[in-house]
Write a protein that holds these residues in place. Structure first.
Motif, mmCIF file in Angstrom:
data_model
loop_
_atom_site.group_PDB
_atom_site.id
_atom_site.type_symbol
_atom_site.label_atom_id
_atom_site.label_comp_id
_atom_site.label_asym_id
_atom_site.label_seq_id
_atom_site.Cartn_x
_atom_site.Cartn_y
_atom_site.Cartn_z
ATOM 1 N N PRO A 147 1.044 -0.814 -0.183
ATOM 2 C CA PRO A 147 0.155 -0.166 -0.494
ATOM 3 C C PRO A 147 0.954 1.581 0.293
ATOM 4 C CG PRO A 147 0.236 -1.354 2.561
ATOM 5 C CD PRO A 147 1.210 -2.009 1.381
ATOM 6 N N GLY A 148 0.319 1.936 -0.640
ATOM 7 C CA GLY A 148 1.200 3.478 0.002
ATOM 8 C C GLY A 148 0.037 4.624 -1.376
ATOM 9 N N ILE A 149 0.386 6.148 -1.441
ATOM 10 C CA ILE A 149 0.186 6.745 -2.193
ATOM 11 C C ILE A 149 0.855 7.584 -3.477
ATOM 12 C CG2 ILE A 149 -0.799 7.822 -0.184
ATOM 13 C CD1 ILE A 149 1.661 9.705 -0.496
ATOM 14 N N THR A 227 6.050 7.559 -6.837
ATOM 15 C CA THR A 227 5.429 6.556 -6.245
ATOM 16 C C THR A 227 5.240 6.095 -4.705
ATOM 17 O OG1 THR A 227 4.211 5.361 -7.981
ATOM 18 C CG2 THR A 227 4.333 3.747 -6.345
ATOM 19 N N ASP A 231 2.079 3.829 4.657
ATOM 20 C CA ASP A 231 1.061 3.967 5.376
ATOM 21 C C ASP A 231 0.581 4.971 4.387
ATOM 22 O OD1 ASP A 231 -1.520 4.756 6.660
ATOM 23 O OD2 ASP A 231 -0.773 4.322 8.421
ATOM 24 N N SER A 232 -0.914 5.066 3.690
ATOM 25 C CA SER A 232 -1.387 6.459 2.830
ATOM 26 C C SER A 232 -1.186 7.614 3.528
ATOM 27 C CB SER A 232 -2.402 5.046 1.838
ATOM 28 O OG SER A 232 -3.019 5.029 2.856
ATOM 29 N N ARG A 236 0.364 11.038 4.019
ATOM 30 C CA ARG A 236 -0.142 12.953 3.414
ATOM 31 C C ARG A 236 -0.069 13.496 4.382
ATOM 32 N NH1 ARG A 236 -5.442 13.139 -0.425
ATOM 33 N NH2 ARG A 236 -5.744 15.814 -0.889
ATOM 34 N N TRP A 261 -2.821 13.719 -5.647
ATOM 35 C CA TRP A 261 -3.182 12.697 -4.316
ATOM 36 C C TRP A 261 -3.899 11.275 -4.978
ATOM 37 C CZ3 TRP A 261 1.085 12.602 -1.380
ATOM 38 C CH2 TRP A 261 1.664 13.914 -0.459
ATOM 39 N N GLU A 263 -3.895 7.265 -2.955
ATOM 40 C CA GLU A 263 -4.457 6.452 -2.310
ATOM 41 C C GLU A 263 -4.556 4.833 -2.608
ATOM 42 O OE1 GLU A 263 -5.989 7.299 1.557
ATOM 43 O OE2 GLU A 263 -5.041 9.438 1.949
ATOM 44 N N THR A 264 -3.596 4.049 -2.844
ATOM 45 C CA THR A 264 -4.032 3.284 -2.843
ATOM 46 C C THR A 264 -3.665 1.907 -2.526
ATOM 47 O OG1 THR A 264 -4.102 1.335 -4.890
ATOM 48 C CG2 THR A 264 -2.303 2.475 -4.923
ATOM 49 N N GLU A 265 -4.034 0.083 -2.067
ATOM 50 C CA GLU A 265 -3.664 -0.485 -1.031
ATOM 51 C C GLU A 265 -2.919 -1.364 -2.148
ATOM 52 O OE1 GLU A 265 -4.151 -1.725 1.699
ATOM 53 O OE2 GLU A 265 -5.151 0.569 2.072
#
Length: 311
Positions: A147-149, A227, A231-232, A236, A261, A263-265
């Motif tokens: 996961p991330g942003i 990328t 932890d998204s 942020r 922005w 956010e996705t897993e």
């Protein structure tokens, strides 16, 4: 003897210098107009009949045909296969294809080397391969996912054009903006970062060359997608509260730099090519570290001396 019909109200001939000067300063309605047909040297207008019109039309058609043929000839030469532009484009396409093949070959060789290295390490030390894998993950040597942003930064839209200019100026994203954004994400707790598919490591350089932004000598074009794995929500929040977030907010409001922005897993960052090992440290049983330098290939003179000394 003066001709009364050719005299002006001032008693001068119509074409004398004094008469012309007076005509410039006098009331134009009080001076008779100078008719060219009254002057002896006046040229007669060409006759306007069907013959002259036909000749004029034919000349215009011939001239237009010649111009059209010239333009088509120039365009054909510019688009020909042997033109300099076409040759340069073909060379660029060939170079890109060769570079892609070399990249694939390098990836394949790196995988083979990693497999052989793991096999050798397992023979000498059972946990050496696992420790090496942990070091490679920490040093951007392997691809990661999680996961991330995604922070996307893009140039501003064209500003209103000034009078006499067809298009307005565009405010560009600079290498300094990307450096601050990447460092801000690292400070916010990112575990791995990539910019447009280029992995960011401890020795990665982000700089500008001309009008292009380079990441490890790879030219990138906007929009720039950063990328970051982690932890998204935390990434942020911490980023927007940092100096990097304030800088990004300022250039967005002042210069129109666009950002977004996501956010996705499920995100992934590629591996970064591992450099050549040049130095290593050996830890003995007493805990002391002895630095060792990996020897390079011997020079020609040294190799020749070794061959001469050998029986």
């Amino acid at each position: 003897m003066r001709d009364p019909e050719r005299e002006t109200p001032h008693g001068e001939t119509p074409y004398s210098p004094t008469s012309l000067l007076r005509a410039l300063t006098a009331n134009p309605y009080s001076v008779a107009p100078l008719r060219p047909q009254e002057h002896p040297a006046a040229e007669a207008a060409p006759p306007d009949n069907r013959y002259t019109r036909t000749v004029t039309l034919l000349l215009a058609l011939v001239l237009g045909f010649a111009v059209a043929v010239s333009v088509l000839d120039l365009r054909h030469e510019a688009a020909a296969e042997d033109s300099p532009r076409a040759l340069l484009e073909a060379e660029v396409r060939q170079t890109r294809s060769e570079a892609g093949e070399l990249e694939d070959r390098r990836t394949q060789l790196e995988e083979e080397i990693a497999g052989a290295q793991a096999a050798v390490l397992e023979v000498g030390d059972a946990g050496a391969a696992e420790r090496l894998g942990a070091f490679e993950r920490a040093g951007t040597g392997v691809a990661l996912a999680g996961p991330g942003i995604v922070l996307e930064i893009e140039d501003s839209a064209p500003l209103p054009a000034s009078p006499g200019v067809s298009t307005g100026t565009v405010n560009r994203v600079t290498d300094g903006d990307l450096q601050l954004a990447v460092n801000g994400l690292w400070a916010a707790g990112a575990e791995a970062i990539a910019v447009n598919g280029q992995r960011i490591g401890p020795t990665t350089a982000i700089r500008t060359a001309g009008s292009a932004v380079l990441v490890d000598f790879h030219p990138l074009s906007p929009p720039y997608r950063i990328t970051a794995l982690g932890d998204s929500g935390q990434l942020r929040t911490r980023f927007e509260g940092s100096a990097a977030g304030e800088h990004l907010q300022e250039i967005s409001s002042r210069y129109g730099i666009r950002r977004s922005w996501e956010e996705t897993e499920e995100l992934s960052v590629p591996a970064r090519p591992i450099g050549t090992l040049r130095e290593a440290a050996v830890i003995d049983e007493g805990g002391e570290v002895a630095a060792e330098t990996v020897p390079t290939a011997p020079s020609t003179a040294a190799a020749r001396g070794t061959e001469e000394d050998s029986p």
